[in-house]
Design a protein around this motif. Structure first.
Motif, mmCIF file in Angstrom:
data_model
loop_
_atom_site.group_PDB
_atom_site.id
_atom_site.type_symbol
_atom_site.label_atom_id
_atom_site.label_comp_id
_atom_site.label_asym_id
_atom_site.label_seq_id
_atom_site.Cartn_x
_atom_site.Cartn_y
_atom_site.Cartn_z
ATOM 1 N N VAL A 94 42.671 39.672 39.274
ATOM 2 C CA VAL A 94 43.789 39.071 40.101
ATOM 3 C C VAL A 94 45.170 39.569 39.776
ATOM 4 O O VAL A 94 46.044 39.051 40.256
ATOM 5 C CB VAL A 94 43.630 37.519 39.614
ATOM 6 N N ARG A 101 46.299 44.364 41.650
ATOM 7 C CA ARG A 101 45.124 43.417 42.258
ATOM 8 C C ARG A 101 43.830 44.258 42.761
ATOM 9 O O ARG A 101 43.875 44.229 44.021
ATOM 10 C CB ARG A 101 45.688 42.314 42.887
ATOM 11 N N ARG A 129 45.555 36.804 45.607
ATOM 12 C CA ARG A 129 45.078 37.265 44.161
ATOM 13 C C ARG A 129 43.605 36.939 44.258
ATOM 14 O O ARG A 129 43.063 35.866 44.080
ATOM 15 C CB ARG A 129 45.647 36.200 43.124
ATOM 16 N N THR A 131 39.620 36.850 43.465
ATOM 17 C CA THR A 131 38.837 36.284 42.364
ATOM 18 C C THR A 131 37.530 36.791 42.080
ATOM 19 O O THR A 131 36.803 36.763 40.947
ATOM 20 C CB THR A 131 39.170 34.732 42.277
ATOM 21 N N ASP A 146 39.763 35.377 47.990
ATOM 22 C CA ASP A 146 41.104 35.424 47.505
ATOM 23 C C ASP A 146 41.276 34.073 47.139
ATOM 24 O O ASP A 146 42.016 33.375 47.848
ATOM 25 C CB ASP A 146 41.971 35.743 48.734
ATOM 26 N N TYR A 148 42.956 32.679 44.601
ATOM 27 C CA TYR A 148 44.145 32.186 44.043
ATOM 28 C C TYR A 148 45.220 32.519 44.978
ATOM 29 O O TYR A 148 46.513 32.460 44.385
ATOM 30 C CB TYR A 148 44.254 32.844 42.636
ATOM 31 N N GLY A 149 44.953 33.146 46.156
ATOM 32 C CA GLY A 149 45.979 33.427 47.015
ATOM 33 C C GLY A 149 45.786 32.731 48.280
ATOM 34 O O GLY A 149 46.270 31.312 48.403
#
Length: 203
Positions: A94, A101, A129, A131, A146, A148-149
């Protein structure tokens, strides 16, 4: 059972996200350390990020094949795969606060086979981000969430090439996600299952 899963001497864990088993039931942990952390670099001495224990939970050892190239940033998801009778790990990082990343495929000791670092159609770096990977037992593609994005899912070839396609995105309706944190193969229905965390469901 305090005698099990003891850390190797010198391990300094910042975050521990992923556990996996290989075909012999050895246990693997991927974690972020403090020495190569993004937020507070050089705040520790451990530069590792992959540990293996025997199947009974003893004999913890660092797997050091990838070194800093695997461990810098913030390692997050790890997924085991068997391809042509050989075993691999797919890693999602992340990255923390700067664009480290990276996506990596390794052997079981962490030796890097390929590594890519970039964005894949997102409107901005802050929207990416990754994961976790989802790995079906066969077929040409693996799937990156993705989490966290962008809440998108990205199909990649097994040699690390993005297909140029995405699906998902943020939403509550079916086919959309809100923090698609991980993805795995469900052998009961022979489909990929996404843990759609903030929507409190599996898609």
């Amino acid at each position: 059972m305090p005698g099990l899963l003891k850390l190797p001497e010198g391990a300094q864990i910042r975050d521990a996200h992923g556990l996996e088993l290989d075909s012999k039931n050895n246990i693997y942990l991927t974690y972020g350390n403090w020495a190569t952390a993004i937020a507070k670099p050089n705040n520790g001495t451990d530069r590792n990020c992959l540990i293996r224990w025997d199947p009974d939970g003893t004999n913890g050892q660092f797997m050091t094949g990838g070194g800093d190239a695997l461990c810098s940033g913030l390692p997050h998801g790890i997924r085991h795969a068997v391809e042509d009778d050989k075993e691999y790990f797919y890693h999602a990082n992340v990255g923390g606060e700067i664009p480290d990343r990276k996506l990596t495929k390794t052997t079981l000791d962490g030796t890097i086979l390929w590594q890519i670092n970039g964005t894949f159609g997102q409107p901005a770096l802050k929207s990416y981000r990754p994961t976790w990977f989802g790995i079906p037992p066969s077929g040409p593609y693996v799937w990156l969430v993705d989490g966290y994005g962008s809440s998108n899912v990205y199909p990649f070839s097994r040699d690390g090439k993005w297909t140029g396609k995405t699906f998902g995105g943020t939403g509550t309706e079916h086919g959309k996600f809100h923090t698609c944190h991980a993805m795995t193969w469900d052998p009961r229905v022979k489909q990929m299952a996404v843990s759609d965390r903030a929507n409190h469901r599996v898609e």
